[in-house]
Design an enzyme around this catalytic site. Sequence first.
Site, PDB file in Angstrom:
ATOM      1  N   CYS A  21       0.885  -1.166   0.000  1.00 59.46           N
ATOM      2  CA  CYS A  21       0.000   0.000   0.000  1.00 59.46           C
ATOM      3  C   CYS A  21       0.919   1.211   0.000  1.00 59.46           C
ATOM      4  CB  CYS A  21      -0.926   0.021   1.213  1.00 59.46           C
ATOM      5  SG  CYS A  21      -1.936   1.522   1.257  1.00 59.46           S
ATOM      6  N   CYS A  24      -0.462   4.424   2.512  1.00 58.82           N
ATOM      7  CA  CYS A  24      -0.468   4.291   3.985  1.00 58.82           C
ATOM      8  C   CYS A  24      -0.025   2.872   4.314  1.00 58.82           C
ATOM      9  CB  CYS A  24      -1.836   4.634   4.565  1.00 58.82           C
ATOM     10  SG  CYS A  24      -3.181   3.648   3.882  1.00 58.82           S
ATOM     11  N   SER A  25      -0.921   2.055   4.763  1.00 55.56           N
ATOM     12  CA  SER A  25      -0.587   0.643   4.979  1.00 55.56           C
ATOM     13  C   SER A  25      -1.863  -0.186   5.000  1.00 55.56           C
ATOM     14  CB  SER A  25       0.217   0.465   6.265  1.00 55.56           C
ATOM     15  OG  SER A  25      -0.500   0.973   7.377  1.00 55.56           O
ATOM     16  N   CYS A  26      -2.743   0.032   4.021  1.00 59.65           N
ATOM     17  CA  CYS A  26      -3.970  -0.749   3.923  1.00 59.65           C
ATOM     18  C   CYS A  26      -3.617  -2.227   3.878  1.00 59.65           C
ATOM     19  CB  CYS A  26      -4.747  -0.352   2.668  1.00 59.65           C
ATOM     20  SG  CYS A  26      -5.401   1.319   2.743  1.00 59.65           S
TER      21      CYS A  26
END
Length: 119
Positions: A21, A24-26
């Site tokens: 991602c 962000c850090s989905c």
Amino acid sequence: MLPSVLVAIENTAKVHNVVVCTLCSCYPRAVLGLPPDWYKSFSYRSRMVVDPRGVLKEFGLELEPDVEVRVCDSTADMRYLVVPLRPPGTEPMSEEQLAGLVTRDSMIGVARARTPDRR
């Protein structure tokens, strides 16, 4: 708010998928639990899209030159999960036995599924 979509992408002998991602850090927490720290790191998120083979090599995964690497960029609306390539020699194994070979890292794409001798 609509729920995010989870898309399963299959690794084959000629295509290796890896998930990142970049914004962000989905991450599919409902399936894989909490994301590892490296998945959330800026280094992983930025480098995976420009040098996926180099990053995979740092994880200990060296792919054959003829294998296409596809980087799948998760978003808040769409999350990806890799279906690992079935390890050789596992044809007689049950679904439950095969599930024991799959790891979080293989479902992100930074590792292969374990082989029966590496359980």
